[in-house]
Design a protein around this motif. Sequence first.
Motif, short mmCIF file in Angstrom:
data_model
loop_
_atom_site.label_atom_id
_atom_site.label_comp_id
_atom_site.label_asym_id
_atom_site.label_seq_id
_atom_site.Cartn_x
_atom_site.Cartn_y
_atom_site.Cartn_z
N GLU A 17 0.83 -1.21 0.00
CA GLU A 17 0.00 0.00 0.00
C GLU A 17 0.86 1.26 0.00
OE1 GLU A 17 -3.63 2.10 2.49
OE2 GLU A 17 -2.53 0.45 3.41
N GLU A 18 1.97 1.22 0.71
CA GLU A 18 2.89 2.37 0.73
C GLU A 18 3.45 2.64 -0.67
OE1 GLU A 18 5.08 5.53 2.33
OE2 GLU A 18 3.51 4.34 3.27
N VAL A 19 3.83 1.58 -1.37
CA VAL A 19 4.30 1.74 -2.76
C VAL A 19 3.18 2.31 -3.62
CG1 VAL A 19 5.07 0.49 -4.82
CG2 VAL A 19 6.02 -0.08 -2.58
N PHE A 20 1.98 1.78 -3.44
CA PHE A 20 0.81 2.24 -4.20
C PHE A 20 0.53 3.74 -3.99
CE2 PHE A 20 -3.84 2.93 -4.10
CZ PHE A 20 -4.10 2.79 -5.45
N ARG A 21 0.66 4.18 -2.77
CA ARG A 21 0.33 5.58 -2.46
C ARG A 21 1.46 6.56 -2.76
NH1 ARG A 21 -4.47 5.85 -0.04
NH2 ARG A 21 -5.22 4.13 1.25
N THR A 22 2.70 6.14 -2.66
CA THR A 22 3.79 7.12 -2.68
C THR A 22 4.81 6.99 -3.80
OG1 THR A 22 5.16 5.79 -1.18
CG2 THR A 22 3.64 7.37 -0.17
N HIS A 23 4.84 5.88 -4.50
CA HIS A 23 5.90 5.71 -5.50
C HIS A 23 5.71 6.70 -6.64
CE1 HIS A 23 8.94 3.75 -7.94
NE2 HIS A 23 9.27 3.07 -6.85
N GLU A 24 6.83 7.21 -7.15
CA GLU A 24 6.75 8.24 -8.19
C GLU A 24 6.55 7.66 -9.59
OE1 GLU A 24 11.02 7.19 -7.42
OE2 GLU A 24 9.45 7.94 -6.13
N VAL A 25 6.77 6.37 -9.78
CA VAL A 25 6.64 5.74 -11.10
C VAL A 25 5.24 5.13 -11.25
CG1 VAL A 25 7.60 3.97 -12.64
CG2 VAL A 25 9.12 5.26 -11.11
N PRO A 26 4.48 5.56 -12.26
CA PRO A 26 3.11 5.05 -12.43
C PRO A 26 3.03 3.53 -12.60
CG PRO A 26 3.46 6.96 -13.84
CD PRO A 26 4.78 6.61 -13.24
N GLN A 27 4.02 2.92 -13.27
CA GLN A 27 4.00 1.47 -13.46
C GLN A 27 4.10 0.74 -12.13
OE1 GLN A 27 5.92 3.57 -15.17
NE2 GLN A 27 5.62 3.21 -17.35
N MET A 28 4.88 1.27 -11.20
CA MET A 28 4.99 0.64 -9.88
C MET A 28 3.68 0.76 -9.12
SD MET A 28 7.89 -0.84 -9.38
CE MET A 28 8.05 -0.95 -7.62
N ALA A 30 0.73 1.02 -10.48
CA ALA A 30 -0.22 0.13 -11.15
C ALA A 30 0.01 -1.32 -10.72
CB ALA A 30 -0.08 0.26 -12.67
N HIS A 31 1.26 -1.73 -10.64
CA HIS A 31 1.56 -3.10 -10.20
C HIS A 31 1.12 -3.31 -8.75
CE1 HIS A 31 3.44 -6.97 -10.27
NE2 HIS A 31 4.25 -6.65 -9.27
N ALA A 32 1.36 -2.32 -7.92
CA ALA A 32 0.92 -2.42 -6.52
C ALA A 32 -0.59 -2.53 -6.43
CB ALA A 32 1.43 -1.21 -5.73
N ALA A 33 -1.32 -1.81 -7.28
CA ALA A 33 -2.79 -1.90 -7.28
C ALA A 33 -3.24 -3.31 -7.62
CB ALA A 33 -3.38 -0.90 -8.28
N ARG A 34 -2.60 -3.92 -8.61
CA ARG A 34 -2.96 -5.30 -8.97
C ARG A 34 -2.68 -6.26 -7.81
NH1 ARG A 34 0.21 -3.82 -13.40
NH2 ARG A 34 -1.06 -2.96 -15.07
N LEU A 35 -1.59 -6.03 -7.09
CA LEU A 35 -1.27 -6.90 -5.95
C LEU A 35 -2.22 -6.67 -4.78
CD1 LEU A 35 2.62 -6.71 -6.04
CD2 LEU A 35 1.17 -8.59 -6.81
#
Length: 108
Positions: A17-28, A30-35
């Motif tokens: 969730e932290e990656v989903f909310r804060t990562h600067e790269v949209p692909q990351m 998006a991948h976090a959302a799928r997970l």
Amino acid sequence: MNTIARTKDKICFDIIEEVFRTHEVPQMRAHAARLIAEYPAAMSEPVLLGAVDAEDFDGKADGEKRALIGALAKIESSKAQGWVRAIFAEKSGLLRGRKVDDRKLMAI
């Protein structure tokens, strides 16, 4: 992140969730959302519904929007499924036509 997502506990969910909310790269994000969608609905539904209902949703990249809507469609809960059904119930109009049609295509 795939390795972390195999463990379905709260600590691993919080990392993704932290990656989903804060990562600067949209692909990351998006991948976090799928997970996130792989976790129980009680954990994943509020996070993903909040993201698709956020004011900045329309400003996100198309791939990220597609991942969010697809992840939400995978969640088996009445709220998530209701949100997806509402996309298909929306009517295209002269002013909102493209936006509504794009969301329907992303949900497919």
